[in-house]
Design a protein around this motif. Structure first.
Motif, short mmCIF file in Angstrom:
data_model
loop_
_atom_site.label_atom_id
_atom_site.label_comp_id
_atom_site.label_asym_id
_atom_site.label_seq_id
_atom_site.Cartn_x
_atom_site.Cartn_y
_atom_site.Cartn_z
N ASP A 10 0.82 -1.21 0.00
CA ASP A 10 0.00 0.00 0.00
C ASP A 10 0.86 1.26 0.00
OD1 ASP A 10 -2.40 1.33 -0.06
OD2 ASP A 10 -2.53 1.46 2.12
N GLU A 11 1.99 1.25 -0.65
CA GLU A 11 2.86 2.41 -0.69
C GLU A 11 2.66 3.15 -2.00
OE1 GLU A 11 4.85 3.50 1.74
OE2 GLU A 11 4.05 1.88 2.96
N LEU A 12 2.21 4.42 -1.91
CA LEU A 12 1.97 5.18 -3.13
C LEU A 12 2.99 6.30 -3.33
CD1 LEU A 12 -1.89 5.50 -3.11
CD2 LEU A 12 -0.46 3.97 -4.43
N ASP A 13 3.87 6.53 -2.37
CA ASP A 13 4.82 7.63 -2.48
C ASP A 13 6.06 7.26 -3.31
OD1 ASP A 13 3.13 9.14 -0.92
OD2 ASP A 13 4.08 8.47 0.94
N ASP A 14 6.35 6.01 -3.43
CA ASP A 14 7.52 5.54 -4.14
C ASP A 14 7.26 5.58 -5.65
OD1 ASP A 14 9.79 4.29 -5.03
OD2 ASP A 14 9.28 2.32 -4.24
N ASN A 65 -5.54 -2.56 -2.08
CA ASN A 65 -5.99 -1.19 -1.85
C ASN A 65 -6.73 -1.11 -0.52
OD1 ASN A 65 -7.10 1.37 -1.95
ND2 ASN A 65 -7.61 1.25 -4.12
N ARG A 66 -6.01 -0.75 0.53
CA ARG A 66 -6.57 -0.70 1.88
C ARG A 66 -7.76 0.26 1.96
NH1 ARG A 66 -5.54 2.91 5.80
NH2 ARG A 66 -3.80 3.70 4.58
N ARG A 128 -6.32 5.58 -5.49
CA ARG A 128 -5.30 4.53 -5.48
C ARG A 128 -5.65 3.35 -6.39
NH1 ARG A 128 -3.18 4.20 0.71
NH2 ARG A 128 -2.52 6.35 0.80
N ALA A 129 -6.82 3.37 -6.97
CA ALA A 129 -7.31 2.22 -7.72
C ALA A 129 -6.50 1.93 -8.98
CB ALA A 129 -8.78 2.41 -8.09
N GLU A 130 -5.96 2.95 -9.62
CA GLU A 130 -5.20 2.71 -10.85
C GLU A 130 -3.99 1.81 -10.58
OE1 GLU A 130 -5.90 3.44 -14.01
OE2 GLU A 130 -7.80 4.18 -13.23
N GLN A 131 -3.37 1.99 -9.42
CA GLN A 131 -2.19 1.18 -9.10
C GLN A 131 -2.54 -0.10 -8.36
OE1 GLN A 131 -2.25 4.55 -8.08
NE2 GLN A 131 -1.24 5.18 -9.96
N GLY A 133 -5.99 -1.47 -7.77
CA GLY A 133 -7.26 -2.15 -8.02
C GLY A 133 -8.34 -1.69 -7.06
N GLY A 134 -9.52 -2.26 -7.21
CA GLY A 134 -10.63 -1.96 -6.32
C GLY A 134 -11.43 -0.73 -6.69
N LYS A 135 -11.34 -0.29 -7.96
CA LYS A 135 -12.03 0.93 -8.35
C LYS A 135 -13.54 0.83 -8.21
CE LYS A 135 -12.17 4.42 -11.93
NZ LYS A 135 -11.54 4.90 -13.15
N ALA A 136 -14.12 -0.25 -8.67
CA ALA A 136 -15.58 -0.39 -8.60
C ALA A 136 -16.05 -0.43 -7.16
CB ALA A 136 -16.03 -1.63 -9.35
N SER A 137 -15.28 -1.06 -6.31
CA SER A 137 -15.61 -1.13 -4.88
C SER A 137 -15.62 0.26 -4.27
CB SER A 137 -14.58 -2.01 -4.19
OG SER A 137 -15.02 -2.46 -2.97
N ALA A 138 -14.60 1.06 -4.56
CA ALA A 138 -14.50 2.41 -4.02
C ALA A 138 -15.59 3.32 -4.59
CB ALA A 138 -13.11 2.99 -4.32
N VAL A 139 -15.86 3.21 -5.88
CA VAL A 139 -16.89 4.05 -6.51
C VAL A 139 -18.27 3.71 -5.96
CG1 VAL A 139 -18.07 4.53 -8.69
CG2 VAL A 139 -15.58 4.49 -8.61
N ALA A 140 -18.57 2.43 -5.80
CA ALA A 140 -19.88 2.04 -5.26
C ALA A 140 -20.06 2.57 -3.85
CB ALA A 140 -20.01 0.51 -5.29
N ALA A 141 -19.04 2.42 -3.02
CA ALA A 141 -19.13 2.91 -1.64
C ALA A 141 -19.28 4.42 -1.61
CB ALA A 141 -17.89 2.48 -0.85
#
Length: 167
Positions: A10-14, A65-66, A128-131, A133-141
């Motif tokens: 779950d590291e997005l800064d690197d 994707n936490r 964070r979904a592009e890197q 996953g979990g886009k549909a889950s996040a959008v639905a929520a």
């Protein structure tokens, strides 16, 4: 059978952060980049919003994707608190009168807080979904939380406008 990477990534800064990238060997597929090289983990690229796509489960799977995972839990909390506060508020409005005003206000506040927390994690999960996953889950929520989160506030305003005492 598709094998997914460990869930603790779950590291997005690197700049070489791990994530799903287009597979250089196969069009229409993604391969997991571990930050240094492509791994054996591969799957078809999900099409966001395609409910009839054979890979729709992948779009809803939050994977590493936490924030999308927390948004899914928030979705459940938002739905539960929304229906509880709607039941309590409706009972008061139709005159059943079995609920004290502080309970009504507490249920409305709980529903609002659940929705706001879900909105925050849904938004972060989408980013964070592009890197990861979990886009549909996040959008639905996020969508459900925005729609249902407006309702408790309107109930609270209506309750106050009707002149009921909140103490």
């Amino acid at each position: 059978m598709t094998i997914y990477p460990p869930a603790d990534v779950d590291e997005l800064d690197d700049p070489n952060r791990p994530g799903w990238q287009p597979d250089p060997e196969r069009d229409g597929y993604e391969r997991w980049w571990d930050g240094q090289q492509f791994t054996r983990w591969v799957h078809r690229s999900p099409r966001p919003g395609a409910a009839f796509d054979p890979n729709w489960k992948r779009a809803f799977w939050p994977g590493p994707n936490r924030d999308a995972r927390l948004a899914r839990y928030g979705l459940v909390a938002t739905l539960a608190t929304f229906f509880v506060q709607a039941w309590i508020t409706t009972a008061e409005v139709v005159g059943l009168g079995f609920v004290e005003p502080p309970v009504i206000v507490a249920s409305i506040v709980a529903a609002s807080v659940a929705a706001v927390v879900t909105i925050v994690f849904g938004y972060r999960g989408m980013k964070r979904a592009e890197q990861l996953g979990g886009k549909a889950s996040a959008v639905a929520a996020l969508t459900v939380a925005v729609v249902l989160g407006a309702t408790p506030l309107s109930f609270l305003m209506a309750y106050a406008l009707m002149g009921f005492q909140l103490y």
